[in-house]
Design an enzyme around this catalytic site. Sequence first.
Site, mmCIF file in Angstrom:
data_model
loop_
_atom_site.group_PDB
_atom_site.id
_atom_site.type_symbol
_atom_site.label_atom_id
_atom_site.label_comp_id
_atom_site.label_asym_id
_atom_site.label_seq_id
_atom_site.Cartn_x
_atom_site.Cartn_y
_atom_site.Cartn_z
ATOM 1 N N GLU A 124 -10.144 2.312 0.390
ATOM 2 C CA GLU A 124 -10.733 2.972 -0.731
ATOM 3 C C GLU A 124 -11.189 4.465 -0.562
ATOM 4 O OE1 GLU A 124 -13.552 0.928 -3.449
ATOM 5 O OE2 GLU A 124 -12.667 -1.083 -3.032
ATOM 6 N N ARG A 155 0.596 0.933 -11.885
ATOM 7 C CA ARG A 155 -0.201 0.995 -10.515
ATOM 8 C C ARG A 155 -1.464 -0.067 -10.550
ATOM 9 N NH1 ARG A 155 -4.810 0.638 -7.279
ATOM 10 N NH2 ARG A 155 -4.733 2.373 -5.664
ATOM 11 N N GLU A 214 -6.576 -8.118 -9.615
ATOM 12 C CA GLU A 214 -6.653 -8.829 -8.305
ATOM 13 C C GLU A 214 -7.520 -10.221 -8.554
ATOM 14 O OE1 GLU A 214 -6.860 -7.178 -4.261
ATOM 15 O OE2 GLU A 214 -6.475 -5.381 -5.106
ATOM 16 N N LYS A 230 -2.679 -11.047 -0.176
ATOM 17 C CA LYS A 230 -4.157 -11.227 0.602
ATOM 18 C C LYS A 230 -3.951 -12.742 0.706
ATOM 19 C CE LYS A 230 -6.151 -6.927 -0.411
ATOM 20 N NZ LYS A 230 -7.323 -6.313 -0.712
ATOM 21 N N ARG A 240 0.696 -1.145 -0.053
ATOM 22 C CA ARG A 240 -0.010 -0.096 0.230
ATOM 23 C C ARG A 240 0.787 1.229 0.128
ATOM 24 N NH1 ARG A 240 -4.621 -2.428 3.892
ATOM 25 N NH2 ARG A 240 -5.740 -3.337 2.396
ATOM 26 N N THR A 266 -7.950 -2.537 -10.655
ATOM 27 C CA THR A 266 -6.999 -3.093 -9.989
ATOM 28 C C THR A 266 -7.562 -4.231 -9.399
ATOM 29 O OG1 THR A 266 -6.020 -0.855 -9.425
ATOM 30 C CG2 THR A 266 -5.415 -2.776 -7.832
ATOM 31 N N ASN A 274 -11.561 -3.570 0.321
ATOM 32 C CA ASN A 274 -11.709 -2.931 1.770
ATOM 33 C C ASN A 274 -12.176 -1.526 1.562
ATOM 34 O OD1 ASN A 274 -10.613 -1.642 4.063
ATOM 35 N ND2 ASN A 274 -9.021 -2.671 4.338
HETATM 36 O O1 LIG Z 1 -5.207 -1.934 -0.620
HETATM 37 C C1 LIG Z 1 -5.806 -2.788 -1.303
HETATM 38 O O2 LIG Z 1 -6.178 -3.750 -0.353
HETATM 39 C C2 LIG Z 1 -6.120 -3.043 -2.438
HETATM 40 O O3 LIG Z 1 -6.654 -4.327 -2.520
HETATM 41 C C3 LIG Z 1 -5.973 -2.045 -3.544
HETATM 42 C C4 LIG Z 1 -7.156 -1.428 -3.654
HETATM 43 C C5 LIG Z 1 -6.918 -0.077 -4.529
HETATM 44 O O4 LIG Z 1 -7.020 -0.246 -5.876
HETATM 45 O O5 LIG Z 1 -6.400 1.157 -4.001
HETATM 46 C C6 LIG Z 1 -8.150 -2.086 -4.270
HETATM 47 C C7 LIG Z 1 -9.142 -2.733 -3.404
HETATM 48 C C8 LIG Z 1 -9.437 -2.634 -2.041
HETATM 49 O O6 LIG Z 1 -10.805 -2.496 -1.766
HETATM 50 C C9 LIG Z 1 -8.625 -1.478 -1.605
HETATM 51 C C10 LIG Z 1 -7.657 -0.500 -2.241
#
Ligand SMILES: O=C(O)C(=O)C[C@]1(C(=O)O)C=C[C@@H](O)C=C1
Length: 261
Positions: free
Chosen positions: A198, A155, A251, A166, A16, A247, A194
């Site tokens: 976000e 990114r 994932e 994860k 992050r 993103t 999460n």
């Molecule tokens: O930081 C995370 O946990 C991510 O999976 C990245 C990300 C993002 O694209 O910024 C994507 C999904 C989550 O809901 C939160 C943030």
Amino acid sequence: MNFLSGTEDISLGKLRDTLIRLEDTIIFALIERAQFSHNEPVYKAGLYKYKGCEDFEGSFLEYFLQESEKLHAKVRRYQSPDEYPFTERHLLPDPIIPALEYPQILKPNDININAKIMEFYVKHIVPSLCAMDDDQNYGSAATRDVTCLQALSQRIHYGKFVAEAKFRDPKNQPKYIEYIKARDSKAIEELLTNKKVEEDLLKRLKRKALIYGQDITEAGDFTLDANLKINVDLVVELYEKWVIPLTKEVEVAYLLERLDN
Ligand SMILES: O=C(O)C(=O)C[C@]1(C(=O)O)C=C[C@@H](O)C=C1
């Protein structure tokens, strides 16, 4: 991320941090692009015949991107596990310097969604970001576009590392395995989402765009709200509508293949 430090840390916190740093890269790249007009011919396919490359049928931007990527491939950019070319790999030359030994963090995969990134960038971002005009600075516009596209691509494909981190978390791994085996993309997406992260990201992004978009004088005065170099709401929309959803798409795609080999 420096993958060659020998102490690669793919904890979610570290990843992050990298995503936060890339916010700066993306905002500054957009500010650079915003100083030039839209310049529509840059995105029109077949407008030019490129000397020595007469068969190329794409736009001036695509030509410039491909030629840039050929040079970058020579210095092994696309061997780095967090770099993904827009050009098909078989069209890129081999590196002219010896390959590096990267640690194998990710499971082997061919996920590359750069075509989608190119589409939303050209269709939605550039026309909203720039004055709808033609200032003839086609080369300047295209060089800035390449920087924006490469930063966005890096990114968004970072999602693979985030997904790997994860998946490795023992608390959630049994659930991931269950959903992967059931091919349940929706459940995987819900598990990896999460909302708080976000929301915090979007708030931070807005503040950053507002601050980075100002002229800062030697006397320390800020020109808040006057002549911002970038449309702050557009930056937030870019992340809300495209960067975060794509993103997550990366994932999910990565996790669906996670148990294959
Ligand atoms: O930081 C995370 O946990 C991510 O999976 C990245 C990300 C993002 O694209 O910024 C994507 C999904 C989550 O809901 C939160 C943030």
